[in-house]
Design an enzyme around this catalytic site. Structure first.
Site, PDB file in Angstrom:
ATOM      1  N   SER A  94      -2.989  -3.557   2.947  1.00 41.30           N
ATOM      2  CA  SER A  94      -3.392  -2.249   3.447  1.00 41.30           C
ATOM      3  C   SER A  94      -3.848  -2.354   4.906  1.00 41.30           C
ATOM      4  O   SER A  94      -3.096  -2.804   5.756  1.00 41.30           O
ATOM      5  CB  SER A  94      -4.482  -1.670   2.537  1.00 41.30           C
ATOM      6  OG  SER A  94      -4.665  -0.310   2.781  1.00 41.30           O
ATOM      7  N   ASP A 207       0.988   0.443  -1.526  1.00 42.25           N
ATOM      8  CA  ASP A 207      -0.194  -0.391  -1.308  1.00 42.25           C
ATOM      9  C   ASP A 207      -0.534  -1.163  -2.589  1.00 42.25           C
ATOM     10  O   ASP A 207      -0.568  -0.600  -3.682  1.00 42.25           O
ATOM     11  CB  ASP A 207      -1.358   0.524  -0.910  1.00 42.25           C
ATOM     12  CG  ASP A 207      -2.573  -0.221  -0.409  1.00 42.25           C
ATOM     13  OD1 ASP A 207      -2.936  -1.238  -1.008  1.00 42.25           O
ATOM     14  OD2 ASP A 207      -3.156   0.229   0.594  1.00 42.25           O
TER      15      ASP A 207
END
Length: 617
Positions: A94, A207
């Site tokens: 991320s 993610d």
């Protein structure tokens, strides 16, 4: 006939070569099993070959995600580099992947910190509803990261960097080690609803933060013998779960914490645990504080880290000084709205409160109780906008822009029609020139039934004690044969950690261009000659941020005292008052201005309550 066969043969050879080149250009994937789960790794042999011949254990740095909180990782890298702590490659999840990309590409550390602490992340995203299928569109952010990177492809990075994501098709964690930054970085921070899901090579990525918020296990997959892992997760204590967002967030946080703690216990040799309880994943307006916090937290544990490294015979490393990269033009383009994302795009927009005419100056945008709706078309560096006040009931404006005519010049044409038959339509043609902290333009136009030549300039200067910005329109009224000026200025004084002083001044003697009304007392004419405001602001946070539905955050809540003055011919007046202001952020990135004040006008001997809300969607 023989020639025809030769031609056909050459065509077949060329076509076969093209097909072979396309096939060989596909990324080689290796399926690696560790701890009961599989990782799909791009170019595993090529990536690990960059450090597998060291005469010591391989050190991997695993950078955590966590939205804005993970900005602490920038400070972590600065501290590790200063203390000569070695790491042979980086993995990131991320926001940790974005940090990995910026540093891994070879960007000078000081420049990297300068970029993240001075660049508005809100300028790098656009509303995405109806286009990308998510709240925010991030094409500009992805391209920006590539533009400022000395090396544009992951396989050419100065420090090897691997980006962890989750591949939805096979249901496996995926480690990206190849490709252009703008084409692969999205996979590591794609979150449904918030940010677009990335698609490439018939695969879908998002993610992996829920499953591996700190990619220590991914670092082990890539051959790290010693893993330095960071964490940037709050220790949240919920008392009530009577809303959908609170319940979902609590459930996801528990899942993330369980997975992360298992991975950290089993695969991290040293953990830099950073306390971020005071921050949220939306606190992008707190970047400077987060970077400093990450830096100082890392400095505090350096002695312990060095002891652990010494036990493994891992010695300090002398980092080579990185050259500064020429990124100023890219930063200027972003600041001046000249950053180009290639391709076609059209979008509807709605403005309220902070809307302004295409003929107005841009430094000061005063509040106006008015809706504007419109549509924008873009094709590479060309754009066309059409917008109308009160849903086109009071007139419309159009603007055509050709950006990057040259490296530093743009062309602009603006047109306005107020539906009044007794007035001529307004128009303006400008050639704009952009420098580092300065821009100027030459133009010709017509407003209020009068023609003029235009020389415009704007300038900003940042100092230790004060910041200064100015914008000036010098016009030569052709009909009256006289020069005039519209000048706007803002001076901001920093009086310490809690207080600052800001003054704004608008002077207009053109009788042609509209004044920007900043006076907070009685309503003034659009041709008011002189206005000045003085705001004494208390900027220390005295009210905790307010969170709404998991998407919005009210922050930067502050109070101020103010005094305003105006003068127009023989008339003049003063007003004074007190106010509260704040910013309402969409995911911490798209601010909506909120301002509530009480003012007393001494000339009218009357009070006024003002509520100002400004947004653009």
């Amino acid at each position: 006939m023989k020639k025809i066969f030769i031609v056909i043969f050459l065509i077949i050879i060329s076509f076969s070569s093209l097909v072979y080149a396309q096939q060989t250009s596909k990324v080689k994937l290796t399926d690696i099993e560790l701890g009961g789960e599989s990782y799909l790794v791009e170019n595993y042999d090529g990536f690990t070959a960059k450090y597998n011949n060291l005469n010591r254990p391989v050190v991997g740095l695993a950078l955590s995600g966590g939205g804005a909180r993970a900005m602490v990782n920038f400070g972590v890298i600065k501290a590790l580099e200063e203390e000569r702590i070695p790491f042979d490659f980086i993995t990131g999840t991320s926001m940790g992947a974005i940090v990995s990309t910026m540093y891994g590409s070879g960007l000078n550390t000081e420049q990297m910190l300068e970029v993240v602490t001075t660049t508005s992340f809100g300028r790098l995203v656009e509303p995405g509803i109806g286009g990308s299928g998510s709240l925010l569109d991030t094409k500009k952010l992805n391209l920006f990261l590539e533009e400022i990177a000395p090396n544009k492809k992951l396989e050419n990075f100065k420090t090897p960097a691997a980006l962890l994501s989750f591949e939805l098709g096979e249901g496996k964690k995926y480690i990206t080690t190849t490709g252009r930054i703008s084409e692969v970085i999205q996979s590591s921070y794609s979150i449904p609803i918030y940010f677009p899901i990335e698609t490439r090579n018939d695969r879908y990525f998002m993610d992996a933060g829920i499953l591996e918020a700190t990619p220590a296990k991914a670092a082990s997959v890539l051959g790290a013998d010693f893993v330095i892992a960071t964490t940037s997760f709050p220790k949240e204590n919920y008392e009530t779960f009577n809303s959908a967002s609170a319940s979902i967030n609590r459930f996801l946080n528990i899942m993330q914490d369980n997975y992360s703690q298992q991975i950290i216990r089993n695969y991290a040799d040293f953990v830099i645990d950073i306390d971020v309880d005071e921050y949220t994943f939306m606190d992008f307006n707190q970047v400077s504080k987060l970077v400093k916090h990450g830096y100082q937290s890392t400095k505090n544990i350096i002695p312990n880290l060095k002891k652990e490294l010494e036990k493994r015979n891992i010695r300090s490393y002398n980092y080579l000084e990185r050259e500064r990269t020429n990124i100023q033009d890219t930063l200027n383009d972003l600041r001046n709205n000249r950053f180009i994302v290639e391709g076609s795009e059209r979008s509807l927009f709605l403005n309220y409160g902070r809307d302004q005419s295409y003929f107005d100056q841009e430094l000061i945008v005063p509040f106006e109780d008015n809706f504007q709706t419109g549509i924008e078309f873009k094709k590479d560096n060309l754009s066309f906008d059409l917008k109308g006040d009160d849903f086109f009931n009071e007139g419309y404006e159009a603007r055509f822009e050709l950006k990057k005519l040259t490296k530093r010049t743009d062309l602009l044409f603006a047109y306005a029609n107020d539906y009044q038959p007794e007035t001529k339509d307004d128009y303006r043609f400008e050639i704009k020139y952009f420098a580092d902290h300065f821009q100027t333009s030459l133009g010709y136009g017509q407003q209020n039934n009068e023609e003029y030549y235009l020389l415009s300039n704007s300038f900003s200067k940042t100092g230790d004690l004060f910041d200064f910005e100015t914008e000036n329109d010098f016009i030569y009224n052709i009909d009256r044969s006289e020069p005039k000026i519209l000048s706007s200025n803002i001076i901001h004084f920093d009086l310490g950690s809690k207080w600052n002083l800001e003054t704004s001044i608008v002077y207009n003697n053109t009788n042609l261009l509209d004044s920007l009304i900043i006076y907070r007392g009685q309503s003034l004419s659009d041709q008011t000659e002189f206005q000045a405001t003085l705001d004494f602001k208390y900027n220390h946070q005295f009210i905790d941020p307010i969170y709404l539905g998991g998407f919005f955050q009210t922050t930067d809540i502050g109070a101020y005292l103010f005094v305003d003055y105006y003068e127009n011919g023989e008339n003049s007046g003063e007003t004074a008052g007190i106010g509260l202001n704040s910013q309402l952020y969409l995911l911490g990135l798209r601010p909506i201005a909120l301002d509530l004040y009480f003012a007393y006008d001494f000339e009218k001997e009357d009070d006024r309550v003002g509520l100002e809300l400004g947004y653009e969607f």
